[in-house]
Every structure is written in structure tokens, then in C-alpha cells.
Scaffold this motif. Structure first.
Motif, PDB file in Angstrom:
ATOM      1  N   GLN A 116      47.275  -5.603 -23.744  1.00  0.00           N
ATOM      2  CA  GLN A 116      48.292  -5.495 -22.711  1.00  0.00           C
ATOM      3  C   GLN A 116      48.857  -6.886 -22.441  1.00  0.00           C
ATOM      4  O   GLN A 116      48.120  -7.823 -22.185  1.00  0.00           O
ATOM      5  CB  GLN A 116      47.674  -4.926 -21.436  1.00  0.00           C
ATOM      6  N   GLU A 117      50.182  -7.007 -22.488  1.00  0.00           N
ATOM      7  CA  GLU A 117      50.813  -8.310 -22.276  1.00  0.00           C
ATOM      8  C   GLU A 117      50.983  -8.584 -20.792  1.00  0.00           C
ATOM      9  O   GLU A 117      51.473  -7.751 -20.036  1.00  0.00           O
ATOM     10  CB  GLU A 117      52.179  -8.354 -22.968  1.00  0.00           C
ATOM     11  N   LYS A 118      50.565  -9.751 -20.365  1.00  0.00           N
ATOM     12  CA  LYS A 118      50.672 -10.136 -18.956  1.00  0.00           C
ATOM     13  C   LYS A 118      51.913 -11.008 -18.785  1.00  0.00           C
ATOM     14  O   LYS A 118      52.120 -11.969 -19.537  1.00  0.00           O
ATOM     15  CB  LYS A 118      49.429 -10.880 -18.496  1.00  0.00           C
ATOM     16  N   ILE A 119      52.740 -10.671 -17.814  1.00  0.00           N
ATOM     17  CA  ILE A 119      53.992 -11.385 -17.580  1.00  0.00           C
ATOM     18  C   ILE A 119      53.982 -11.982 -16.183  1.00  0.00           C
ATOM     19  O   ILE A 119      53.814 -11.274 -15.189  1.00  0.00           O
ATOM     20  CB  ILE A 119      55.202 -10.445 -17.740  1.00  0.00           C
ATOM     21  N   SER A 120      54.165 -13.270 -16.107  1.00  0.00           N
ATOM     22  CA  SER A 120      54.180 -13.966 -14.820  1.00  0.00           C
ATOM     23  C   SER A 120      55.549 -13.852 -14.166  1.00  0.00           C
ATOM     24  O   SER A 120      56.583 -13.894 -14.850  1.00  0.00           O
ATOM     25  CB  SER A 120      53.839 -15.439 -15.025  1.00  0.00           C
ATOM     26  N   ALA A 121      55.570 -13.672 -12.847  1.00  0.00           N
ATOM     27  CA  ALA A 121      56.824 -13.600 -12.098  1.00  0.00           C
ATOM     28  C   ALA A 121      56.674 -14.346 -10.783  1.00  0.00           C
ATOM     29  O   ALA A 121      55.864 -13.974  -9.933  1.00  0.00           O
ATOM     30  CB  ALA A 121      57.214 -12.149 -11.837  1.00  0.00           C
ATOM     31  N   VAL A 122      57.461 -15.392 -10.628  1.00  0.00           N
ATOM     32  CA  VAL A 122      57.469 -16.171  -9.390  1.00  0.00           C
ATOM     33  C   VAL A 122      58.602 -15.650  -8.511  1.00  0.00           C
ATOM     34  O   VAL A 122      59.768 -15.694  -8.889  1.00  0.00           O
ATOM     35  CB  VAL A 122      57.666 -17.678  -9.674  1.00  0.00           C
ATOM     36  N   VAL A 123      58.262 -15.132  -7.337  1.00  0.00           N
ATOM     37  CA  VAL A 123      59.237 -14.565  -6.408  1.00  0.00           C
ATOM     38  C   VAL A 123      59.441 -15.545  -5.259  1.00  0.00           C
ATOM     39  O   VAL A 123      58.470 -16.055  -4.690  1.00  0.00           O
ATOM     40  CB  VAL A 123      58.758 -13.211  -5.841  1.00  0.00           C
ATOM     41  N   ILE A 124      60.718 -15.796  -4.891  1.00  0.00           N
ATOM     42  CA  ILE A 124      60.981 -16.741  -3.809  1.00  0.00           C
ATOM     43  C   ILE A 124      61.949 -16.176  -2.772  1.00  0.00           C
ATOM     44  O   ILE A 124      62.833 -15.397  -3.068  1.00  0.00           O
ATOM     45  CB  ILE A 124      61.549 -18.085  -4.337  1.00  0.00           C
ATOM     46  N   ASP A 125      61.704 -16.565  -1.542  1.00  0.00           N
ATOM     47  CA  ASP A 125      62.648 -16.391  -0.440  1.00  0.00           C
ATOM     48  C   ASP A 125      62.262 -17.414   0.619  1.00  0.00           C
ATOM     49  O   ASP A 125      61.076 -17.690   0.826  1.00  0.00           O
ATOM     50  CB  ASP A 125      62.607 -14.981   0.137  1.00  0.00           C
ATOM     51  N   GLY A 126      63.259 -17.960   1.278  1.00  0.00           N
ATOM     52  CA  GLY A 126      62.987 -18.960   2.300  1.00  0.00           C
ATOM     53  C   GLY A 126      62.582 -18.375   3.634  1.00  0.00           C
ATOM     54  O   GLY A 126      62.057 -19.075   4.504  1.00  0.00           O
TER      55      GLY A 126
ATOM     56  N   LYS B 149      58.832  -8.403   3.666  1.00  0.00           N
ATOM     57  CA  LYS B 149      57.665  -7.536   3.868  1.00  0.00           C
ATOM     58  C   LYS B 149      57.707  -6.332   2.942  1.00  0.00           C
ATOM     59  O   LYS B 149      56.688  -5.956   2.332  1.00  0.00           O
ATOM     60  CB  LYS B 149      57.641  -7.091   5.334  1.00  0.00           C
ATOM     61  N   GLU B 150      58.880  -5.719   2.800  1.00  0.00           N
ATOM     62  CA  GLU B 150      59.003  -4.535   1.956  1.00  0.00           C
ATOM     63  C   GLU B 150      59.051  -4.869   0.472  1.00  0.00           C
ATOM     64  O   GLU B 150      58.743  -4.025  -0.357  1.00  0.00           O
ATOM     65  CB  GLU B 150      60.231  -3.715   2.369  1.00  0.00           C
ATOM     66  N   PHE B 151      59.427  -6.088   0.138  1.00  0.00           N
ATOM     67  CA  PHE B 151      59.334  -6.497  -1.273  1.00  0.00           C
ATOM     68  C   PHE B 151      57.860  -6.517  -1.671  1.00  0.00           C
ATOM     69  O   PHE B 151      57.492  -6.064  -2.759  1.00  0.00           O
ATOM     70  CB  PHE B 151      59.969  -7.873  -1.484  1.00  0.00           C
ATOM     71  N   THR B 152      57.036  -7.040  -0.774  1.00  0.00           N
ATOM     72  CA  THR B 152      55.595  -7.084  -1.026  1.00  0.00           C
ATOM     73  C   THR B 152      54.974  -5.693  -0.987  1.00  0.00           C
ATOM     74  O   THR B 152      54.148  -5.341  -1.831  1.00  0.00           O
ATOM     75  CB  THR B 152      54.899  -7.977   0.020  1.00  0.00           C
ATOM     76  N   ALA B 153      55.388  -4.888  -0.006  1.00  0.00           N
ATOM     77  CA  ALA B 153      54.748  -3.590   0.217  1.00  0.00           C
ATOM     78  C   ALA B 153      55.292  -2.477  -0.674  1.00  0.00           C
ATOM     79  O   ALA B 153      54.578  -1.509  -0.957  1.00  0.00           O
ATOM     80  CB  ALA B 153      54.902  -3.184   1.687  1.00  0.00           C
ATOM     81  N   PHE B 154      56.552  -2.602  -1.113  1.00  0.00           N
ATOM     82  CA  PHE B 154      57.167  -1.517  -1.892  1.00  0.00           C
ATOM     83  C   PHE B 154      57.548  -1.948  -3.307  1.00  0.00           C
ATOM     84  O   PHE B 154      57.111  -1.329  -4.287  1.00  0.00           O
ATOM     85  CB  PHE B 154      58.402  -0.976  -1.172  1.00  0.00           C
TER      86      PHE B 154
ATOM     87  N   ILE C  38      66.918  -0.468  -7.350  1.00  0.00           N
ATOM     88  CA  ILE C  38      67.761   0.550  -6.703  1.00  0.00           C
ATOM     89  C   ILE C  38      66.950   1.346  -5.676  1.00  0.00           C
ATOM     90  O   ILE C  38      67.420   1.632  -4.577  1.00  0.00           O
ATOM     91  CB  ILE C  38      68.395   1.471  -7.760  1.00  0.00           C
ATOM     92  N   ASP C  39      65.720   1.678  -6.038  1.00  0.00           N
ATOM     93  CA  ASP C  39      64.863   2.399  -5.090  1.00  0.00           C
ATOM     94  C   ASP C  39      64.545   1.524  -3.871  1.00  0.00           C
ATOM     95  O   ASP C  39      64.479   2.025  -2.743  1.00  0.00           O
ATOM     96  CB  ASP C  39      63.566   2.832  -5.771  1.00  0.00           C
ATOM     97  N   TYR C  40      64.341   0.240  -4.113  1.00  0.00           N
ATOM     98  CA  TYR C  40      64.102  -0.709  -3.012  1.00  0.00           C
ATOM     99  C   TYR C  40      65.325  -0.782  -2.097  1.00  0.00           C
ATOM    100  O   TYR C  40      65.201  -0.823  -0.871  1.00  0.00           O
ATOM    101  CB  TYR C  40      63.787  -2.084  -3.602  1.00  0.00           C
TER     102      TYR C  40
END
Length: 357
Positions: free
Chosen positions: A25-35, A44-49, A271-273
């Protein structure tokens, strides 16, 4: 000579199959940012949903697994720095507050330049996102910032006016200093001696508390989250309208390196988000107003006549945006008409026709 039985042949075949290497299984890193801080609704919903939903869908095939690194509250960028942060690769995925970037992302202002039309976050979110897919302007603007557009976000049911002293009419706003962000500062131009003061959501409490401003334009859920009732105990329900202010984007270089399966999941979940976030904004609006009142706030209804007068007094910023987009080679006039047409079809007609000069 060896005597191969049916059972031994099957056993040998199974042994050979189990000996074959299993695809890792390939693991892909994703750095998410918001100030903005983690308590902000969209974060909160980006984390929860958003993140769990991406993980769930990728797990269905088992080919890829995301390794998320979430960075909020100014740990990498300030609220106004997300667009540049994603552009430079400081983050792979960002929640861009588009109202801070009207010169670089003019087409993101469709809802902002057409106030007094809809207070339904869901309808506005769908309409803006459909325009983004039907016209190339929004995609082109983010491409110029080395980013890929995924979906828009509407986190507010309607801008209202929160003030330190009681405001019950359009005349009461005359001469006031009113905090705002982006295009909503233009809403004050038709009000005598009213002055817009630029600020961000996280600044409004201090701006009101210190007397730098007399009022601020924000929405009930944010007012509850940031305890605005403590410094601005009066809300004028002007129903200026729902506005798209968030966009999920991905760094273009990062995007180009993603497998197609992961791209497809990110696009679908975005789109669902969008719909999930708008739905929560609507669900929380009434509760937020109740919380504002419980915390000592007072809500005052503006008259229909004052709403119509306010809209009529404003410059036609919708036509200004259309002209800007037209000059940039985009279909600005058609975009404004199509956007308002979508809202009209959904049952929302404004107190002013912004398609007319």
C-alpha cells in the motif's frame, strides 16, 4: 515418476500464490494549512469530515493511504497567507479565504458583489461551484497561483451587522466605523459618512473592544464562536446574504504527482465537504442566534424598506466585477447572469437586480 493428485495440484497452486509478493500500500503525505484556528467551523469540519471521508474511500481499494499533517492557527501561515503558502508549497492542500484576494481571484467575488439575494448557504455554495465548473475563470485564476481548484465553501448563512450601540435602521449606520473584510466593505459606500475598516475575523473582537470600530459585519455562528456578544451586544438583522469565502485548493506540483485514484477521491470528497459545510452553517445559524441572545445580545430586525434602500444606495459592484472579468478575457457578464439565474431557479430573488446597470 511422481503421482500428482487433484488435491496436491491445488495445494501446490495455493502455495505458489501465497509465495507471490503482495503489492504494498502506497503512503502519500499531505500537509494541510489554514491560518485560522482549529475551532473555526470550516477547519473543524475539514478534520472531522473531509480527512476521514478521504481515508474511508481510499481504504475501499486499499491501494493508497494518506498521511495527514494538519497545521492551523498560524503555525505555518496567517489567515491571509494561505493562498501564497499553497502556491509556494508550504502546504499541499489549503483552505484559502478568498475574500482577502479580490485582485488575484476576482471571480470568487460572485456572491459578495450580489448582496441582498440569498441567505441560504447551500444554494450559494452549489451555484458558485457550478459556475466554477461551467466557466473557466475560477480555474484559470487558481492555475495562475500554481493551484488546482477543488471546491468552494460557504460557512455563513448571512452577513449581519454587530454593533456596540443599538442600531435599528439604515440611518443609524451613518457616520459609523464598520469592520469588514474584502468586498463587504463596499456595502457601506452608499451610507452617509460610514467608513469601512479592514480586518479579519480573529481581529474583530479587539477592534470592537478598543473602539477602533463601532460595528462589524460577520455572521451569527462566528459571533458565537468568537464571543462577539461581549463587545457588540446588538445585532442588526440586515440579511446581507450568504457569501462563499473558502476554497479548497491543492498545490499544482503536488497535484501532478498524485495517482489518479487519489485525485478522484479528493475531488469527490471536496464536493461532499462543500454541501456538508453549508448544511452545518444553516443548522447552526438559528442556534447561534439563540446563543447570542442568551449571552446578553439583542437582535433587531431591519425593515424591508431599509433593506431595499440600502441595496439601492450601493454602487453596482456586480457590474464592476463583470467589467473586470470581461477585460481579463473572461465571460464576466454571463457569469453574473448565470449565477443569479441559478439562485432565482432555487427560489431566491434579490431586492435589487444586479444584472442591470
Amino acid at each position: 515418476m511422481m503421482n500428482w493428485t487433484r488435491r496436491s495440484l491445488i495445494g501446490a497452486a495455493l502455495a505458489t500464490m501465497t509465495a507471490l509478493p503482495v503489492a504494498a500500500q502506497e503512503k502519500i503525505s499531505a500537509v494541510v494549512i489554514d491560518g485560522y484556528p482549529a475551532r473555526a467551523l470550516w477547519v473543524k469540519e475539514f478534520t472531522a469530515f473531509f480527512i476521514p471521508e478521504v481515508d474511508r474511500r481510499l481504504a475501499e481499494t486499499g491501494n493508497y493511504q494518506m498521511s495527514w499533517q494538519e497545521n492551523y492557527g498560524g503555525s505555518i501561515v496567517k489567515p491571509k497567507g494561505v493562498l501564497e503558502g499553497v502556491q509556494l508549497g508550504l502546504g499541499d492542500i489549503g483552505i484559502v479565504t478568498t475574500i482577502f484576494h479580490s485582485s488575484k481571484l476576482p471571480s470568487q467575488g460572485l456572491a459578495s458583489v450580489t448582496p441582498f439575494v440569498s441567505t441560504d448557504a447551500r444554494a450559494v455554495a452549489r451555484a458558485v461551484d457550478e459556475i466554477a465548473r461551467e466557466f473557466p475563470a475560477m480555474q484559470n485564476e487558481f492555475t495562475a497561483q500554481n493551484q488546482v481548484y477543488l471546491a468552494t465553501g460557504v460557512v455563513l448563512n448571512s452577513y449581519q451587522v454587530f454593533s456596540t450601540t443599538e442600531v435599528s435602521s439604515l440611518a443609524d449606520l451613518e457616520g459609523m466605523k464598520v469592520a469588514g473584510a474584502g468586498m463587504n466593505l463596499r456595502y457601506l459606500e452608499g451610507i452617509k459618512d460610514a467608513a469601512g475598516v479592514r480586518g479579519g475575523l480573529t481581529d474583530f473582537y479587539n477592534m470592537l473592544q478598543t473602539g477602533l470600530v463601532d460595528a462589524a459585519q460577520l455572521w451569527p455562528e462566528a459571533a458565537a464562536t468568537f464571543k462577539i456578544s461581549e463587545v457588540a451586544p446588538y445585532m442588526l438583522r440586515a440579511d446581507l446574504g450568504a457569501v462563499n469565502s473558502k476554497t479548497i485548493t491543492v498545490n499544482k506540483d503536488y497535484w501532478d504527482g498524485l495517482p489518479d485514484e487519489v485525485k478522484g477521491v479528493l475531488q469527490a470528497v471536496a464536493i461532499d465537504y462543500r454541501d456538508h459545510l453549508a448544511g452545518i452553517a444553516m443548522d447552526r445559524a438559528a442556534a447561534a442566534e439563540a446563543a447570542y441572545i442568551a449571552a446578553g445580545g439583542t437582535i433587531i430586525e431591519v425593515s424591508d424598506a431599509d433593506r431595499a434602500a440600502w441595496a439601492a444606495a450601493m454602487p453596482n459592484i456586480a457590474q464592476e466585477l463583470a467589467a473586470t472579468l470581461n477585460d481579463n478575457g473572461e465571460a464576466g457578464t454571463e457569469m453574473i447572469e448565470a449565477y443569479l439565474g441559478k439562485l432565482d431557479a432555487a427560489g431566491f430573488t434579490g431586492v435589487r437586480d444586479w444584472t442591470q446597470p
